[in-house]
Design a protein around this motif. Sequence first.
Motif, short mmCIF file in Angstrom:
data_model
loop_
_atom_site.label_atom_id
_atom_site.label_comp_id
_atom_site.label_asym_id
_atom_site.label_seq_id
_atom_site.Cartn_x
_atom_site.Cartn_y
_atom_site.Cartn_z
N THR A 86 -5.38 5.45 3.30
CA THR A 86 -6.25 4.65 4.18
C THR A 86 -7.27 3.81 3.39
O THR A 86 -7.35 2.60 3.61
N PRO A 87 -8.05 4.42 2.47
CA PRO A 87 -8.95 3.56 1.69
C PRO A 87 -8.21 2.55 0.83
O PRO A 87 -8.73 1.45 0.58
N THR B 22 0.84 -1.21 0.00
CA THR B 22 0.00 0.00 0.00
C THR B 22 0.87 1.26 0.00
O THR B 22 0.60 2.21 -0.75
N SER B 23 1.89 1.28 0.83
CA SER B 23 2.75 2.46 0.94
C SER B 23 3.52 2.73 -0.35
O SER B 23 3.69 3.88 -0.75
N ILE B 24 3.97 1.68 -1.02
CA ILE B 24 4.76 1.85 -2.24
C ILE B 24 3.88 2.19 -3.43
O ILE B 24 4.25 3.02 -4.28
N SER B 25 2.70 1.57 -3.51
CA SER B 25 1.86 1.76 -4.70
C SER B 25 0.93 2.96 -4.61
O SER B 25 0.35 3.36 -5.62
N SER B 26 0.78 3.57 -3.42
CA SER B 26 -0.18 4.67 -3.25
C SER B 26 0.06 5.83 -4.21
O SER B 26 -0.89 6.29 -4.86
N PRO B 27 1.29 6.36 -4.35
CA PRO B 27 1.49 7.47 -5.30
C PRO B 27 1.17 7.09 -6.74
O PRO B 27 0.60 7.89 -7.49
N MET B 28 1.51 5.85 -7.12
CA MET B 28 1.24 5.42 -8.49
C MET B 28 -0.25 5.19 -8.72
O MET B 28 -0.73 5.33 -9.85
N ASP B 29 -0.98 4.85 -7.67
CA ASP B 29 -2.43 4.71 -7.78
C ASP B 29 -3.08 6.05 -8.10
O ASP B 29 -4.03 6.12 -8.89
N VAL B 30 -2.58 7.11 -7.46
CA VAL B 30 -3.12 8.44 -7.71
C VAL B 30 -2.91 8.82 -9.18
O VAL B 30 -3.83 9.30 -9.86
N ILE B 31 -1.70 8.61 -9.68
CA ILE B 31 -1.38 8.94 -11.08
C ILE B 31 -2.20 8.08 -12.04
O ILE B 31 -2.76 8.58 -13.03
N ARG C 244 -8.78 -1.50 1.13
CA ARG C 244 -9.03 -2.39 -0.02
C ARG C 244 -7.93 -3.44 -0.15
O ARG C 244 -8.20 -4.64 -0.27
N LEU C 245 -6.66 -2.99 -0.16
CA LEU C 245 -5.54 -3.88 -0.46
C LEU C 245 -5.21 -4.81 0.69
O LEU C 245 -4.78 -5.95 0.46
N GLY C 246 -5.40 -4.35 1.94
CA GLY C 246 -5.07 -5.17 3.10
C GLY C 246 -5.86 -6.48 3.14
O GLY C 246 -5.28 -7.57 3.07
#
Length: 238
Positions: free
Chosen positions: A209-210, A166-175, A214-216
Amino acid sequence: MRIVHGEGVKGLYHGLTAGFMRALTYGTSRIALYEEMKESAKKSNQTLSTPILGIMAASSGFIGAIFGTPADIANVRMQNDASFPPQQRRNYRNVLDAWAQMKRTEGWRSFRQGLWPNCFRSGIMTASQLASYDSFKRLIQKVCDTDEEKPLIHFSASLLASLVATSISSPMDVIRTQLMSSSKNTSVLEIIRTLMHTEGPKWVFRGWTPSFVRLGPQTIATLVLLEQHKKIYRTLKS
């Protein structure tokens, strides 16, 4: 609560069919490729170090995203539709209707919108999810001084892996969301420039957080059930 108040409970399930299609295409292919790579390496007596696992997982995630991107685009658009004014909404009924409208109004190029950023994002996310899971599992087994495949070990390793992913993919999810929800051609650099101008550096963890909500559970359910599936398969095969 806002979604339920404004659209009812059905608002929580926008993009459900696209989500199923994404899991069917991207989810299954990346895990299958990763497991096959590991089995091939074991047969060749190759040491499965964390960097090697990371490369295998990243490759399988990258390839899996090629198959899953069309469903991913439909999923993102269906989930974001309610955020637009009524006259600008696409109102896709399901994933097949989404694909039909995309082909009719935007052409085949719409099916690969954001493809390469999505592939790199999926590669990084899969590496941080699957490779870190195997690494955490081995670490927990070493700390507990056991080689047993216990469900509690699987649960703990998958929980830690979901935090990393989640921490690594979060910025790429936004893009990725910005790219796929738009009907216009735009670049990753333009999106990053706009986000930095409007939100500053905090955009990097927007929606963490969301994303974890989802991913957790998804990571835990997928990996714990996968381990049980492999256990049953090995028992039947032997």
